[in-house]
Design an enzyme around this catalytic site. Structure first.
Site, PDB file in Angstrom:
ATOM      1  N   HIS A  76       8.061 -11.477   6.986  1.00  0.00           N
ATOM      2  CA  HIS A  76       7.715 -12.543   6.430  1.00  0.00           C
ATOM      3  C   HIS A  76       8.795 -13.802   6.197  1.00  0.00           C
ATOM      4  CE1 HIS A  76       8.132 -10.819   2.092  1.00  0.00           C
ATOM      5  NE2 HIS A  76       8.358 -11.905   1.858  1.00  0.00           N
ATOM      6  N   GLU A  90      28.139 -13.389  -1.885  1.00  0.00           N
ATOM      7  CA  GLU A  90      27.421 -14.362  -2.805  1.00  0.00           C
ATOM      8  C   GLU A  90      27.095 -13.656  -4.094  1.00  0.00           C
ATOM      9  OE1 GLU A  90      27.274 -17.047  -3.944  1.00  0.00           O
ATOM     10  OE2 GLU A  90      26.110 -18.274  -2.542  1.00  0.00           O
ATOM     11  N   ASN A  92      26.682 -16.126  -7.438  1.00  0.00           N
ATOM     12  CA  ASN A  92      26.202 -17.245  -8.022  1.00  0.00           C
ATOM     13  C   ASN A  92      25.899 -18.574  -7.040  1.00  0.00           C
ATOM     14  OD1 ASN A  92      25.588 -19.632  -9.574  1.00  0.00           O
ATOM     15  ND2 ASN A  92      26.712 -18.823 -11.380  1.00  0.00           N
ATOM     16  N   GLU A  97      32.601 -19.442  -5.465  1.00  0.00           N
ATOM     17  CA  GLU A  97      33.740 -18.585  -6.167  1.00  0.00           C
ATOM     18  C   GLU A  97      34.660 -18.210  -5.011  1.00  0.00           C
ATOM     19  OE1 GLU A  97      30.634 -16.349  -9.209  1.00  0.00           O
ATOM     20  OE2 GLU A  97      30.270 -16.526  -7.059  1.00  0.00           O
ATOM     21  N   GLU A 100      32.530 -16.112  -0.732  1.00  0.00           N
ATOM     22  CA  GLU A 100      31.626 -16.191   0.071  1.00  0.00           C
ATOM     23  C   GLU A 100      31.949 -16.387   1.526  1.00  0.00           C
ATOM     24  OE1 GLU A 100      30.587 -18.080  -3.932  1.00  0.00           O
ATOM     25  OE2 GLU A 100      32.028 -18.159  -2.356  1.00  0.00           O
ATOM     26  N   ASP A 124       6.960  -5.065   7.928  1.00  0.00           N
ATOM     27  CA  ASP A 124       7.409  -6.253   7.455  1.00  0.00           C
ATOM     28  C   ASP A 124       8.988  -6.026   7.474  1.00  0.00           C
ATOM     29  OD1 ASP A 124       7.856  -8.788   6.212  1.00  0.00           O
ATOM     30  OD2 ASP A 124       7.303  -8.087   4.194  1.00  0.00           O
ATOM     31  N   GLY A 216      11.315 -14.733  -4.283  1.00  0.00           N
ATOM     32  CA  GLY A 216      12.752 -15.094  -4.073  1.00  0.00           C
ATOM     33  C   GLY A 216      13.665 -13.515  -3.879  1.00  0.00           C
ATOM     34  N   SER A 218      12.286 -11.391  -1.793  1.00  0.00           N
ATOM     35  CA  SER A 218      11.817 -10.869  -0.554  1.00  0.00           C
ATOM     36  C   SER A 218      12.842 -10.373   0.476  1.00  0.00           C
ATOM     37  CB  SER A 218      10.839 -11.759   0.454  1.00  0.00           C
ATOM     38  OG  SER A 218       9.538 -11.557  -0.069  1.00  0.00           O
ATOM     39  N   GLY A 219      12.899  -9.361   1.360  1.00  0.00           N
ATOM     40  CA  GLY A 219      13.743  -9.019   2.413  1.00  0.00           C
ATOM     41  C   GLY A 219      15.071  -8.190   1.779  1.00  0.00           C
TER      42      GLY A 219
END
Length: 268
Positions: A76, A90, A92, A97, A100, A124, A216, A218-219
């Site tokens: 989704h 990652e 923040n 930093e 990343e 899903d 936020g 999800s996944g």
């Protein structure tokens, strides 16, 4: 009638009232309810999935790095046409930093049986092919996946991690968060007063108390410890539409071990 909501961060999706419906955890730059801020890069397979809007990218979902050129996330999160990128290393979202790595997504593979209008059927799950392989280091590592078909026992210790809401409809935070969510076995989770027939045995329920996933998240991964190692047993999918941490409505995850064969076929 139950309602549920998907946990991604593009727009709040409350689906039409037909069968019991979840809320996906994909909306807004928000994070785990309860729990605590994770030690930076302590979940080194966690990624931020971001979409392009104008000249900027915005976090919408989590995911897990499973090969140097592949990410596992929720269907989704990526069933709309957008320009996507993945950020590994990652912590923040509001600052760079120096750990990343930013990689564009070259192709999206959504499970062929996924249907946004029939959420409780499951499926899903999606794979993202990255345009370049990432570099593994102290901050970026591959997730361990469980063996095909493995099902965890009731109360097995697991952690959700993500950048989702801290409370239902609450404040946003850019730092990765984690929360302890023990497994709720399928017999309990699918019983009356819990999720009932909204959950399939291809899903994993975890939590059901004050801590949960939220929009936020999800996944992202459900990280479960076995024999001293963490394995990603779940892909964060949905919660109750009434509240992210509604009692006896645990966060629901796609059970990774049900899709090992499909993923291996895609990745070759």
């Amino acid at each position: 009638m139950l309602k549920f909501v998907l946990l991604a961060a593009l727009s709040v999706l409350v689906l039409a009232e037909e069968e019991p419906q979840p809320r996906y955890l994909e909306d807004s730059l928000e994070r785990v309810v309860g729990g605590e801020v994770a030690r930076p890069n302590s979940w080194p397979w966690q990624i931020s999935l971001q979409f392009q809007s104008g000249s900027n990218y915005h976090h919408t979902c989590g995911g897990s790095l499973i090969r140097r050129g592949w990410v596992m996330t929720a269907a989704h999160c990526v069933d709309s046409q957008r320009t996507w990128r993945v950020v590994v290393g990652e912590h923040n979202l509001n600052s760079n930093e120096g750990r990343e790595q930013y990689v564009s997504v070259s192709r999206v593979y959504i499970h062929p049986n996924w249907n946004r209008n029939q959420i409780s059927n499951g499926y899903d799950i999606a794979l993202l092919r990255l345009s370049n392989e990432v570099t593994l280091n102290n901050y970026v590592q591959l997730a361990n996946l469980p063996p095909s078909g493995q099902v965890l026992n009731h109360n097995h210790p697991c952690y959700i991690s993500g950048w989702g809401r801290t409370t239902t409809g609450g404040n946003l935070s850019a730092q990765l968060k984690q929360a302890y969510l023990p497994v709720v076995d399928h017999n309990t989770c699918s019983s009356s007063g819990w999720w009932g027939n909204s959950v399939r045995n291809t899903m994993v329920c975890a939590g059901g108390g004050k801590d949960s996933g939220c929009q936020g998240d999800s996944g992202g991964p459900l990280n479960c410890q076995l024999s001293g190692r963490y394995y990603v047993h779940g892909v964060t999918s949905f919660v109750s539409a009434r509240a992210c941490n509604e009692s006896r409505k645990p966060t629901v995850f796609t059970r990774v071990s049900a899709y090992i064969g499909w993923m291996e076929n895609i990745m070759g």
